[in-house]
Motif scaffolding. Structure first.
Motif, PDB file in Angstrom:
ATOM      1  N   ASP A   8       1.002  -0.803  -0.003  1.00 58.36           N
ATOM      2  CA  ASP A   8      -0.284   0.395   0.195  1.00 58.36           C
ATOM      3  C   ASP A   8       0.815   1.337  -0.270  1.00 58.36           C
ATOM      4  O   ASP A   8       2.247   1.453  -0.049  1.00 58.36           O
ATOM      5  CB  ASP A   8      -0.967  -0.244   1.449  1.00 58.36           C
ATOM      6  CG  ASP A   8      -0.202  -0.232   2.632  1.00 58.36           C
ATOM      7  OD1 ASP A   8       0.754   0.310   2.217  1.00 58.36           O
ATOM      8  OD2 ASP A   8      -0.877  -0.162   3.224  1.00 58.36           O
ATOM      9  N   LYS A   9       0.252   2.311   0.337  1.00 63.20           N
ATOM     10  CA  LYS A   9       0.599   3.541  -0.693  1.00 63.20           C
ATOM     11  C   LYS A   9       2.235   4.157   1.128  1.00 63.20           C
ATOM     12  O   LYS A   9       2.631   4.604   1.399  1.00 63.20           O
ATOM     13  CB  LYS A   9       0.225   4.865  -0.111  1.00 63.20           C
ATOM     14  CG  LYS A   9      -1.043   4.586  -1.537  1.00 63.20           C
ATOM     15  CD  LYS A   9      -1.686   5.404  -1.701  1.00 63.20           C
ATOM     16  CE  LYS A   9      -2.450   5.090  -3.120  1.00 63.20           C
ATOM     17  NZ  LYS A   9      -3.492   6.838  -3.571  1.00 63.20           N
ATOM     18  N   SER A  10       2.000   3.741   2.459  1.00 63.65           N
ATOM     19  CA  SER A  10       2.890   3.379   3.220  1.00 63.65           C
ATOM     20  C   SER A  10       4.534   3.119   2.647  1.00 63.65           C
ATOM     21  O   SER A  10       5.179   3.593   3.690  1.00 63.65           O
ATOM     22  CB  SER A  10       1.689   3.104   4.966  1.00 63.65           C
ATOM     23  OG  SER A  10       2.116   1.772   4.290  1.00 63.65           O
ATOM     24  N   ARG A  15      10.430   5.186   4.101  1.00 69.77           N
ATOM     25  CA  ARG A  15      10.107   4.404   4.826  1.00 69.77           C
ATOM     26  C   ARG A  15      11.026   3.101   3.889  1.00 69.77           C
ATOM     27  O   ARG A  15      11.785   2.486   5.414  1.00 69.77           O
ATOM     28  CB  ARG A  15       8.827   3.589   4.700  1.00 69.77           C
ATOM     29  CG  ARG A  15       8.809   2.454   6.165  1.00 69.77           C
ATOM     30  CD  ARG A  15       7.358   2.158   6.172  1.00 69.77           C
ATOM     31  NE  ARG A  15       7.051   3.597   7.012  1.00 69.77           N
ATOM     32  CZ  ARG A  15       5.858   3.388   7.318  1.00 69.77           C
ATOM     33  NH1 ARG A  15       4.498   2.269   7.161  1.00 69.77           N
ATOM     34  NH2 ARG A  15       5.297   3.994   8.361  1.00 69.77           N
ATOM     35  N   CYS A  16      11.812   2.926   2.667  1.00 72.61           N
ATOM     36  CA  CYS A  16      12.135   1.434   2.108  1.00 72.61           C
ATOM     37  C   CYS A  16      13.920   2.060   3.318  1.00 72.61           C
ATOM     38  O   CYS A  16      13.950   1.479   2.727  1.00 72.61           O
ATOM     39  CB  CYS A  16      11.416   1.725   0.935  1.00 72.61           C
ATOM     40  SG  CYS A  16      10.120   0.032   0.301  1.00 72.61           S
ATOM     41  N   ILE A  17      14.100   3.243   2.136  1.00 75.87           N
ATOM     42  CA  ILE A  17      15.525   4.044   2.887  1.00 75.87           C
ATOM     43  C   ILE A  17      15.832   3.374   4.356  1.00 75.87           C
ATOM     44  O   ILE A  17      16.921   3.185   4.508  1.00 75.87           O
ATOM     45  CB  ILE A  17      15.597   5.200   2.384  1.00 75.87           C
ATOM     46  CG1 ILE A  17      15.895   5.445   1.000  1.00 75.87           C
ATOM     47  CG2 ILE A  17      17.540   6.033   3.499  1.00 75.87           C
ATOM     48  CD1 ILE A  17      15.821   6.915   0.540  1.00 75.87           C
ATOM     49  N   ASN A  18      14.315   3.887   5.447  1.00 70.76           N
ATOM     50  CA  ASN A  18      14.192   3.810   6.382  1.00 70.76           C
ATOM     51  C   ASN A  18      14.956   2.452   6.898  1.00 70.76           C
ATOM     52  O   ASN A  18      15.846   1.981   7.814  1.00 70.76           O
ATOM     53  CB  ASN A  18      13.753   4.062   7.324  1.00 70.76           C
ATOM     54  CG  ASN A  18      13.605   5.967   7.991  1.00 70.76           C
ATOM     55  OD1 ASN A  18      14.929   6.160   7.444  1.00 70.76           O
ATOM     56  ND2 ASN A  18      13.415   6.329   7.866  1.00 70.76           N
ATOM     57  N   PHE A  19      14.275   1.363   5.921  1.00 64.80           N
ATOM     58  CA  PHE A  19      14.312  -0.138   6.589  1.00 64.80           C
ATOM     59  C   PHE A  19      16.280  -1.092   5.939  1.00 64.80           C
ATOM     60  O   PHE A  19      16.449  -1.537   6.903  1.00 64.80           O
ATOM     61  CB  PHE A  19      12.899  -0.084   5.616  1.00 64.80           C
ATOM     62  CG  PHE A  19      11.949  -1.263   5.738  1.00 64.80           C
ATOM     63  CD1 PHE A  19      11.315  -0.534   7.074  1.00 64.80           C
ATOM     64  CD2 PHE A  19      10.758  -1.604   5.680  1.00 64.80           C
ATOM     65  CE1 PHE A  19      10.485  -0.503   7.945  1.00 64.80           C
ATOM     66  CE2 PHE A  19       9.557  -1.125   5.601  1.00 64.80           C
ATOM     67  CZ  PHE A  19       9.256  -0.889   6.598  1.00 64.80           C
ATOM     68  N   ILE A  51       1.827  -1.263  -7.417  1.00 64.81           N
ATOM     69  CA  ILE A  51       2.093  -2.002  -7.018  1.00 64.81           C
ATOM     70  C   ILE A  51       3.723  -1.358  -7.551  1.00 64.81           C
ATOM     71  O   ILE A  51       4.645  -1.936  -7.119  1.00 64.81           O
ATOM     72  CB  ILE A  51       1.711  -3.480  -7.987  1.00 64.81           C
ATOM     73  CG1 ILE A  51       0.731  -3.916  -7.527  1.00 64.81           C
ATOM     74  CG2 ILE A  51       2.937  -4.189  -8.229  1.00 64.81           C
ATOM     75  CD1 ILE A  51      -0.064  -4.970  -7.700  1.00 64.81           C
ATOM     76  N   LYS A  52       3.714  -0.397  -8.859  1.00 69.64           N
ATOM     77  CA  LYS A  52       4.602  -0.113  -9.652  1.00 69.64           C
ATOM     78  C   LYS A  52       5.478   0.949  -8.698  1.00 69.64           C
ATOM     79  O   LYS A  52       6.675   0.513  -8.768  1.00 69.64           O
ATOM     80  CB  LYS A  52       4.239   0.753 -10.751  1.00 69.64           C
ATOM     81  CG  LYS A  52       4.121  -0.112 -12.190  1.00 69.64           C
ATOM     82  CD  LYS A  52       3.586   0.718 -12.811  1.00 69.64           C
ATOM     83  CE  LYS A  52       2.771   0.094 -13.840  1.00 69.64           C
ATOM     84  NZ  LYS A  52       2.466   0.855 -15.255  1.00 69.64           N
ATOM     85  N   LYS A  53       5.423   1.801  -7.781  1.00 70.48           N
ATOM     86  CA  LYS A  53       5.754   2.731  -6.753  1.00 70.48           C
ATOM     87  C   LYS A  53       6.381   1.963  -5.654  1.00 70.48           C
ATOM     88  O   LYS A  53       7.716   1.739  -5.656  1.00 70.48           O
ATOM     89  CB  LYS A  53       4.647   3.742  -6.170  1.00 70.48           C
ATOM     90  CG  LYS A  53       5.108   4.605  -5.479  1.00 70.48           C
ATOM     91  CD  LYS A  53       6.108   6.080  -6.379  1.00 70.48           C
ATOM     92  CE  LYS A  53       6.425   7.402  -5.885  1.00 70.48           C
ATOM     93  NZ  LYS A  53       7.906   7.976  -7.045  1.00 70.48           N
ATOM     94  N   VAL A  54       5.878   0.788  -5.046  1.00 68.68           N
ATOM     95  CA  VAL A  54       6.503   0.341  -4.054  1.00 68.68           C
ATOM     96  C   VAL A  54       7.840  -0.540  -4.275  1.00 68.68           C
ATOM     97  O   VAL A  54       8.669  -0.613  -4.429  1.00 68.68           O
ATOM     98  CB  VAL A  54       5.385  -0.654  -3.103  1.00 68.68           C
ATOM     99  CG1 VAL A  54       5.847  -1.953  -2.283  1.00 68.68           C
ATOM    100  CG2 VAL A  54       4.126  -0.153  -3.044  1.00 68.68           C
TER     101      VAL A  54
END
Length: 198
Positions: A8-10, A15-19, A51-54
């Motif tokens: 989802d948009k979250s 967030r991915c960089i922090n992960f 989906i593409k964005k995530v």
């Protein structure tokens, strides 16, 4: 470390960089299908743009993605399932997805398909003989491809895939993809499906 996430948009770039900074190397995402109409009909709660964005966010954060795909979703046709497979190969080729798993739809206790099958065109549910507890059900009808075709496609796509084991080197490096034979995985899936359909 690895984790499974809802698409989802979250799941933003930040967030991915922090992960990644925290040591995450792999995300497991339940994509299920790339068909926009099917995503709406099964009320997946996401869309193609998300989906593409995530996938893009994970890629740019240097995190590998493993996709969980489904075959035999309510209303899904064989052509749609094969289109999903082709799209997946395209995304693997572009580096947005590292690996995947195709599985036939099952009715899992507590799931929306299990609790409200009629809303999703699911009928003729057959509980395995001797099963006295609520359990996963593999034998039923959907308004789409039949169950045997869904299982055969899951086996076909499993046998055809170039799979990877994700072996983490350390938290500062991506895991090393190690190719492995998926013949045993396909055989095990086939045996399990046949057993569930008896």
């Amino acid at each position: 470390w690895t984790t499974s996430l809802r698409l989802d948009k979250s799941v933003t770039m930040e967030r991915c960089i922090n992960f990644r900074k925290a040591g995450c190397t792999n995300l497991f995402l339940g994509i299920e299908t790339f068909d926009p109409g099917l995503l709406r009909r099964v009320e997946k709660g996401t869309n193609i743009e998300t989906i593409k964005k995530v996938l893009s966010n994970a890629f740019w954060a240097n995190i590998y993605v493993f996709a969980y795909m489904m075959i035999g979703l309510p209303f899904q046709t064989e052509d749609e399932a094969r289109a999903d497979y082709r799209k997946l190969q395209e995304l693997i080729g572009s580096g947005l997805i590292l690996g995947y798993n195709f599985a036939p739809l099952m009715l899992v206790p507590g799931s929306k398909y299990y609790l409200h099958p009629e809303q999703y065109g699911i009928s003729d549910i057959r509980i395995p003989a001797g099963q006295d507890l609520e359990g996963t059900i593999a034998d039923f009808r959907t308004e789409g491809m039949d169950r045997k075709k869904a299982i055969k496609l899951a086996i076909e796509f499993t046998k055809r895939k170039e799979g990877f084991n994700l072996t983490q080197v350390n938290i500062n490096e991506k895991p090393i993809p190690v190719r492995h034979s998926l013949h045993d995985e396909a055989v095990n899936l086939e045996e399990e499906m046949v057993h569930l359909m008896i």
